[in-house]
Design an enzyme around this catalytic site. Structure first.
Site, PDB file in Angstrom:
ATOM      1  N   LYS A  40      63.680  -9.952  36.492  1.00  0.00           N
ATOM      2  CA  LYS A  40      62.637  -9.583  35.527  1.00  0.00           C
ATOM      3  C   LYS A  40      61.864 -10.796  35.019  1.00  0.00           C
ATOM      4  O   LYS A  40      60.656 -10.715  34.810  1.00  0.00           O
ATOM      5  CB  LYS A  40      63.237  -8.805  34.359  1.00  0.00           C
ATOM      6  CG  LYS A  40      64.149  -9.597  33.444  1.00  0.00           C
ATOM      7  CD  LYS A  40      64.669  -8.733  32.313  1.00  0.00           C
ATOM      8  CE  LYS A  40      65.618  -9.494  31.402  1.00  0.00           C
ATOM      9  NZ  LYS A  40      64.966 -10.568  30.648  1.00  0.00           N
ATOM     10  N   THR A  41      62.548 -11.924  34.806  1.00  0.00           N
ATOM     11  CA  THR A  41      61.848 -13.111  34.304  1.00  0.00           C
ATOM     12  C   THR A  41      60.844 -13.609  35.336  1.00  0.00           C
ATOM     13  O   THR A  41      59.723 -14.009  35.006  1.00  0.00           O
ATOM     14  CB  THR A  41      62.844 -14.228  33.946  1.00  0.00           C
ATOM     15  OG1 THR A  41      63.817 -13.709  33.026  1.00  0.00           O
ATOM     16  CG2 THR A  41      62.138 -15.401  33.297  1.00  0.00           C
ATOM     17  N   ASP A 240      59.676  -9.155  26.234  1.00  0.00           N
ATOM     18  CA  ASP A 240      60.889  -9.107  27.050  1.00  0.00           C
ATOM     19  C   ASP A 240      61.996  -8.395  26.271  1.00  0.00           C
ATOM     20  O   ASP A 240      61.979  -8.369  25.036  1.00  0.00           O
ATOM     21  CB  ASP A 240      61.314 -10.539  27.390  1.00  0.00           C
ATOM     22  CG  ASP A 240      62.355 -10.593  28.498  1.00  0.00           C
ATOM     23  OD1 ASP A 240      62.592  -9.555  29.147  1.00  0.00           O
ATOM     24  OD2 ASP A 240      62.933 -11.670  28.713  1.00  0.00           O
ATOM     25  N   GLU A 241      62.967  -7.816  26.985  1.00  0.00           N
ATOM     26  CA  GLU A 241      64.116  -7.123  26.368  1.00  0.00           C
ATOM     27  C   GLU A 241      63.646  -6.084  25.344  1.00  0.00           C
ATOM     28  O   GLU A 241      64.162  -5.997  24.227  1.00  0.00           O
ATOM     29  CB  GLU A 241      65.061  -8.138  25.692  1.00  0.00           C
ATOM     30  CG  GLU A 241      65.578  -9.234  26.599  1.00  0.00           C
ATOM     31  CD  GLU A 241      66.593  -8.753  27.625  1.00  0.00           C
ATOM     32  OE1 GLU A 241      66.868  -7.539  27.673  1.00  0.00           O
ATOM     33  OE2 GLU A 241      67.111  -9.588  28.392  1.00  0.00           O
ATOM     34  N   GLN A 288      70.724  -1.152  29.087  1.00  0.00           N
ATOM     35  CA  GLN A 288      71.287  -2.352  28.469  1.00  0.00           C
ATOM     36  C   GLN A 288      70.948  -2.433  26.983  1.00  0.00           C
ATOM     37  O   GLN A 288      70.977  -3.506  26.386  1.00  0.00           O
ATOM     38  CB  GLN A 288      70.775  -3.610  29.182  1.00  0.00           C
ATOM     39  CG  GLN A 288      71.239  -3.713  30.632  1.00  0.00           C
ATOM     40  CD  GLN A 288      70.869  -5.044  31.261  1.00  0.00           C
ATOM     41  OE1 GLN A 288      71.411  -6.085  30.909  1.00  0.00           O
ATOM     42  NE2 GLN A 288      69.938  -5.008  32.205  1.00  0.00           N
ATOM     43  N   ARG A 645      77.517  -8.655  34.554  1.00  0.00           N
ATOM     44  CA  ARG A 645      77.472 -10.106  34.347  1.00  0.00           C
ATOM     45  C   ARG A 645      78.098 -10.836  35.541  1.00  0.00           C
ATOM     46  O   ARG A 645      77.875 -12.022  35.740  1.00  0.00           O
ATOM     47  CB  ARG A 645      78.241 -10.530  33.087  1.00  0.00           C
ATOM     48  CG  ARG A 645      77.740 -10.026  31.747  1.00  0.00           C
ATOM     49  CD  ARG A 645      76.267 -10.175  31.549  1.00  0.00           C
ATOM     50  NE  ARG A 645      75.556  -8.970  31.986  1.00  0.00           N
ATOM     51  CZ  ARG A 645      74.268  -8.903  32.226  1.00  0.00           C
ATOM     52  NH1 ARG A 645      73.513  -9.966  32.099  1.00  0.00           N
ATOM     53  NH2 ARG A 645      73.696  -7.773  32.615  1.00  0.00           N
TER      54      ARG A 645
END
Length: 867
Positions: A40-41, A240-241, A288, A645
């Site tokens: 995503k980044t 973001d997020e 998430q 993770r």
């Protein structure tokens, strides 16, 4: 139009089709549904660069993240893509962006540009002062509880005026003599304290963390000039997020984008143009969303298409982080959640290793297994310590894990412990700096009045505070007029005058050296006496406190080097906005330590090897979620985050018995383990000792049982969970044993030091793990443990016998309960069954109790009756 900074085609040539579509999308509102590890980044930064490559000005871009670390990474990536032009964008956290806005325009809502930012400790100190003045029982209503309620108000944009009008209309903020001892309504207490808290923040020209968002929204809603400026400046907004945003942050984004302004876009303009709503791109993953306890509202991302006109959603499902086995486990768990956008992660990295499972007898054995596996992975497979992480649901679980790490001489870092800026000596130094920059800051001024000790105790502080209250002025202004204070003796006036003179001198020095915060820090440490007091101390811990103050000066020097227009106020700003995850080393930085953290802190991180611990009902999922469907959904999302993770290898561990409130409680395996397909987990030990014995008593200990019998050395006769000693137990296929390893409460930590290489903790430790490995021998998919078969030795009752309520059984049969059946519950009343899960003795029914919500009940312990 701005300058074209790079070739657009180079930005998409290495992207997959969905990523490329997201980068090139041309429209007002875009939601990028980015699954874990889906890049995503990369997509977000390439999308920004794509716009710049098509003539958009960098100064029109606002990119918002949740951590300083993420903002720094985004800034670096953009600088690599577009060069120095990246410096003209605003790339920061929500709070940092709001600080910049309020520093520039806060005076329009009564906030001077030099305002202080209170951290939690400052806020708690202020609540204690208010509590003392209003005669509030702070043992019953703790400062943390009150601040939690105030934070909820602010995250929901509920003002103190509204609360006061509703619950305590007769109270006037700042009035003296108002006593809360008479109140019956807790909402009245919260309303009064909220109002008084905001009043005193205003008097001190200070804000707390939540105010940064709320006051910015207030500015944009009440000051058209400021609103117009930012709406027309930021034509392209990136968040973001987005799934972690709360209501206040959601409103802030809408205000900045001008969604509700009514201003029409120019139909002939390229891109967002100069008028009308800004273009907005949000990146997030509803699977998430794990911060509901902080006020995060999952509806923000779920309802994006309804909230923003003509919104487009693009899903990123290809994962570049984990193996397919790990992703299959994550997909299986999260699929149980309802009302989610369908998404299934996949990878081209291959199937990978199976997940490793281990069922321990108690928390100490679980921790011991993990420590031994880390040792084995490091010594036998060459896995770096920094490539391994231990994750747990709650901080309380870290104790036994830390003990195991210490006694195995394994270097580790605990994230989320006492933060650097919260250490007493660092807080004292920063309080001096805050008081210099903002003399109206009563909380910090009162903190340093007698630090280090200078003969100004509670009586002197009380005299000055009383004078300040009577004259409606600040605490330091009271010190300035010490000769006018009634009851001031010469013995008190002399050190008070010396403190006043010291603050004047430090303020003058800071004004002259404002661009050199490190020199101001050095002057404060020297002139205040903080450093000298610690250097003279014979307490060995004070030596490390001196090191912390040295580190503070180094941080200030680093800030100077990295910040072109460095100021003391700017440095204080950076210290106030540090998050847990900002303490972690960078992606390519080898700390040489195993990382231990909660699952909430682990969000956004990745490690080649992850140990997911405490996989038991009541631990994970948390006990609060056992009878609440929405909280259980959040716990499942947390499990999804934990599983994803891991890059190459995932361990899931549980304990059959865990000590809670001084009792040893029997713990059932987590339902999340049931939700992972059985063929994905290689159980090194599938049943704990007591579970195996219970099954053995029922089945007569059939030697062909897939988990084998007990070795001759297995001695559970002396076990006492929580302080147990497992003499020469042998676990695993190759019979590796622990000599005289002792688990429980006999560790001595002496002069502890951990963090680099081999740590030594005291000299009296009875723990010794060496390189022994729990259950590390080769075992098959079914979890077969090859040990010599023998009858189990008699099990003595532990001294702290399990007193778990889970041992009861009301003899109800799951086959008698069906969807649609009506039941009555002793606490929740009438309800309708909406789901049943046949798990034998641990069967579950899900019941809709109407206004009391949907609850999951374990059939054998639930106080219910079928109607």
């Amino acid at each position: 139009m701005g300058p074209v900074l790079c070739d657009p085609q180079t930005l998409i040539k290495d992207l997959n089709p969905q990523q490329s579509e997201a980068v090139k999308y041309y429209g007002q509102a875009l939601l990028i549904g980015a699954g874990a590890g889906s890049g995503k980044t990369r997509v977000l930064t390439r999308r920004i660069a794509w716009l710049l490559a098509h003539g958009i000005w960098a100064s029109q871009i606002l990119a918002i993240t949740f951590t300083n670390k993420a903002a720094a990474e985004m800034r670096e990536r953009l600088a690599a893509l577009v060069g120095p032009e990246a410096e003209h964008m605003w790339i920061s956290t929500f709070h940092s962006a709001c600080v910049r806005i309020l520093r520039r325009d806060g005076d329009q809502i009564g906030l001077k540009s030099g305002f202080s930012i209170y951290d939690t400790a400052d806020s708690e100190r202020l609540i204690k002062l208010i509590g003392a003045d209003l005669n509030i029982d702070l043992k019953r209503y703790t400062p943390r509880m009150i601040l939690g309620k105030i934070s909820d108000y602010k995250n929901s944009l509920i003002s103190w005026k509204d609360q006061l009008k509703t619950y305590a209309a007769d109270y006037r903020p700042g009035q003296r003599g108002y006593q809360m001892g008479r109140f019956d309504n807790v909402e009245e207490l919260f309303a009064v304290v909220y109002a008084e808290y905001q009043y005193r923040l205003s008097q001190a020209n200070a804000v707390d963390f939540d105010d940064l968002i709320m006051r910015t929204v207030e500015l944009l809603r009440t000051c058209p000039q400021a609103s117009d400026y930012y709406r027309h400046r930021f034509r392209y907004i990136f968040v973001d997020e987005y799934q972690d945003t709360n209501h206040a942050q959601y409103v802030l984004v809408r205000e900045l984008a001008g969604i509700d302004s009514g201003e029409q876009a120019d139909p002939y303009a390229a891109g967002a143009g100069k008028v009308g709503p800004s273009w907005i791109t949000v990146v997030g993953d509803s699977d998430q969303s794990i911060y509901a306890f902080r006020g995060a509202d999952i509806r923000n991302i779920q309802d994006f298409e309804e909230d923003f006109p003509n919104a487009k959603t693009i899903m990123l499902e290809q994962n570049y982080r984990s193996t397919q086995t790990i992703l299959d486990a994550a997909n299986a768990v999260i699929a149980k959640n309802e009302n989610r956008k369908p998404k299934k992660l996949w990878t081209a990295l291959g199937k990978g290793d199976p997940i490793i499972g281990y069922a321990a007898d108690n928390a100490q054995q679980e921790a011991g297994y993990i420590a031994s596996e880390i040792t084995r992975l490091h010594t036998e497979e060459g896995v770096a310590y920094s490539d391994m992480a231990i994750m747990y649901r709650a901080n309380a679980q870290s104790r036994s894990l830390e003990e195991a790490m210490i006694n195995a001489n394994l270097p580790y870092q605990l994230v989320g412990g006492t933060k650097f800026y919260e250490r007493r000596e660092v807080k004292d130094a920063i309080a001096y700096l805050q008081a210099i920059v903002n003399p109206a800051d009563d909380v910090n001024m009162r903190r340093i009045l007698n630090v280090p000790k200078r003969g100004l105790g509670a009586r002197a502080e009380g005299l000055v505070a009383m004078y300040a209250d009577r004259h409606g002025t600040t605490f330091f202004d009271g010190i300035e007029h010490l000769d006018q204070i009634e009851g001031m003796t010469g013995r008190t006036a002399k050190p008070l005058g010396a403190f006043r003179d010291l603050m004047h001198e430090l303020t003058d020095f800071a004004r002259e050296h404002d661009a050199k915060p490190s020199e101001v820090v050095a002057e404060v440490l020297s002139r205040s006496g903080l450093l000298e007091e610690l250097q003279r101390s014979e307490d060995p811990q004070d030596a490390s406190r001196v090191d912390n103050l040295s580190q503070l000066q180094s941080v200030a020097a680093e800030f100077e080097q990295n910040t072109p227009d460095a100021t003391l106020a700017g440095f204080l700003e950076t210290t106030a906005l540090v998050a847990d995850s900002d303490q972690l080393p960078g992606e390519n930085e080898d700390s040489g330590k195993v990382t231990m953290m909660t699952l909430h802190t682990a969000k956004g991180l990745e490690y080649p090897v992850v140990f997911l611990t405490g996989m038991e009902q009541g631990t994970f999922p948390h006990s609060r979620a056992m009878e609440d469907a929405s909280e259980l959904s959040e716990e499942r999302r947390l499990a999804y985050v934990g599983i994803t993770r891991a890059k190459r290898r995932l361990y899931v561990t549980r304990a059959a018995v865990r000590a809670q409130w001084g009792q040893a409680n029997e713990m059932m395996p987590s339902q999340f383990l049931d939700e992972i397909p059985e063929d994905l987990i290689d159980w090194k030990r599938k049943e704990a000792g007591m579970e195996r014995m219970r099954g053995g008593w029922q089945s007569g200990f059939d030697d062909d049982d897939e988990f084998g019998g007990w070795g001759d050395d297995d001695d559970f006769g002396t076990s006492s969970f929580g302080g147990s000693s497992f003499g020469g137990s042998s676990y695993g296929a190759h019979g590796r044993s622990y000599g005289g390893t002792s688990y429980g409460s006999s560790s001595s930590r002496g002069g502890s030091s951990h963090g680099s290489g081999r740590s030594t903790y005291g000299s009296g430790s009875r723990f010794s793990y060496g390189s022994s490995s729990y259950g590390s021998g080769r075992s098959g998919k079914a979890g077969k443990v090859t040990t010599r078969h023998t009858k189990p030795k008699a099990l003595d009752k532990p001294k702290t016998a399990p007193a778990s309520a889970l041992s009861k059984d009301n003899n109800l049969d799951i086959s008698d309960f069906h969807i649609g059946d009506r039941i009555t519950h002793d606490q929740y009343g009438l309800g309708t069954i909406v789901d049943t899960q046949d798990k034998g003795r641990n069967s579950i029914i899900t019941v809709d109790f109407g206004t009391d919500g949907v609850k999951r009940l374990m059939l054998r312990v639930a106080p219910i009756e079928k109607l």
